[in-house]
Design a protein around this motif. Structure first.
Motif, mmCIF file in Angstrom:
data_model
loop_
_atom_site.group_PDB
_atom_site.id
_atom_site.type_symbol
_atom_site.label_atom_id
_atom_site.label_comp_id
_atom_site.label_asym_id
_atom_site.label_seq_id
_atom_site.Cartn_x
_atom_site.Cartn_y
_atom_site.Cartn_z
ATOM 1 N N HIS A 1 4.276 -55.760 -4.239
ATOM 2 C CA HIS A 1 2.816 -55.647 -4.144
ATOM 3 C C HIS A 1 2.106 -56.622 -5.094
ATOM 4 C CE1 HIS A 1 1.829 -52.335 -1.445
ATOM 5 N NE2 HIS A 1 2.714 -51.542 -2.010
ATOM 6 N N HIS B 1 9.832 -52.401 -4.189
ATOM 7 C CA HIS B 1 8.649 -52.234 -3.325
ATOM 8 C C HIS B 1 7.357 -52.487 -4.118
ATOM 9 C CE1 HIS B 1 6.320 -49.994 -0.087
ATOM 10 N NE2 HIS B 1 5.460 -50.026 -1.081
ATOM 11 N N GLU B 2 7.268 -51.860 -5.288
ATOM 12 C CA GLU B 2 6.032 -51.986 -6.075
ATOM 13 C C GLU B 2 5.860 -53.401 -6.625
ATOM 14 O OE1 GLU B 2 3.940 -49.766 -5.635
ATOM 15 O OE2 GLU B 2 5.324 -48.275 -4.854
ATOM 16 N N GLN C 1 -3.276 -52.003 -5.133
ATOM 17 C CA GLN C 1 -3.559 -50.935 -4.162
ATOM 18 C C GLN C 1 -4.801 -50.139 -4.518
ATOM 19 O OE1 GLN C 1 0.723 -49.385 -4.172
ATOM 20 N NE2 GLN C 1 0.085 -48.985 -2.089
ATOM 21 N N CYS D 1 4.526 -46.594 2.474
ATOM 22 C CA CYS D 1 3.603 -47.167 1.496
ATOM 23 C C CYS D 1 2.264 -46.442 1.612
ATOM 24 C CB CYS D 1 3.416 -48.656 1.799
ATOM 25 S SG CYS D 1 2.283 -49.488 0.684
ATOM 26 N N LEU D 2 1.664 -46.134 0.479
ATOM 27 C CA LEU D 2 0.373 -45.429 0.503
ATOM 28 C C LEU D 2 -0.722 -46.274 1.156
ATOM 29 C CD1 LEU D 2 0.397 -43.738 -3.035
ATOM 30 C CD2 LEU D 2 0.874 -42.682 -0.818
#
Ligand code: NI
Length: 164
Positions: free
Chosen positions: A139, A135-136, A51, A93-94
């Motif tokens: 990624h 979630h992370e 990210q 999510c960012l």
């Protein structure tokens, strides 16, 4: 404090598979410090290296956002070794600002990883912490929550204004 630019949905780098970290060095230490700064600045509970444009298997998580820098988790080369149960709830999510959608995740996970000192740690997490880990970690393999959401993305509600 150094902030890095958060890559947004549509950026190819968010779809790539990240590489394992072999050793800790100054460059990686700086990356981790910057990831924490960037996560807290953006008001997120987790951030993965892709990210901020780096294809390394590193995530930072702190679900206690009211006390920044108190007890953040740094997970290097994390692997989920146990999953149990189910929880369904809204996730954001960012990299997809202002949106949420419902995602089903395990209620409990056990994750194995290296911490910031490259020591092996096994950790059990439930509820929001388990959700954030799942979630992370997604990624790191190029998966975004919108890929596995139950329904369409919705607008996140604006935080209520504080009354005086
Ligand atoms: Ni995310």
């Amino acid at each position: 404090m150094a902030l890095r630019q958060i890559r947004l949905d549509g950026d190819d780098i968010l779809r790539k598979k990240c590489k394992e970290v072999k050793e800790m060095n100054e460059r990686t230490k700086t990356l981790i410090a910057d990831m924490l700064d960037t996560m807290y600045d953006a008001g997120g509970v987790g951030l993965a290296a892709p990210q901020v444009g780096v294809l390394k298997r590193i995530v930072v998580i702190d679900i206690d956002y009211e006390n920044p820098y108190d007890n953040p988790y740094v997970l290097i080369n994390p692997v989920i070794i146990e999953k149990e149960g189910e929880q369904c709830g809204d996730e954001g999510c960012l990299s997809i600002p202002g949106k949420v959608a419902e995602v089903t995740r395990p209620e409990r996970v056990v994750v194995k990883f290296l911490n910031g000192d490259m020591e092996e740690v096994t950790l059990e997490a439930t509820d929001l912490f388990a959700r954030a880990i799942c979630h992370e970690l997604d990624h790191l393999d190029g998966v975004l929550y919108k890929d596995i959401a139950e329904g369409p993305l919705r607008d996140a509600e604006a935080p209520e204004e504080e009354e005086e």
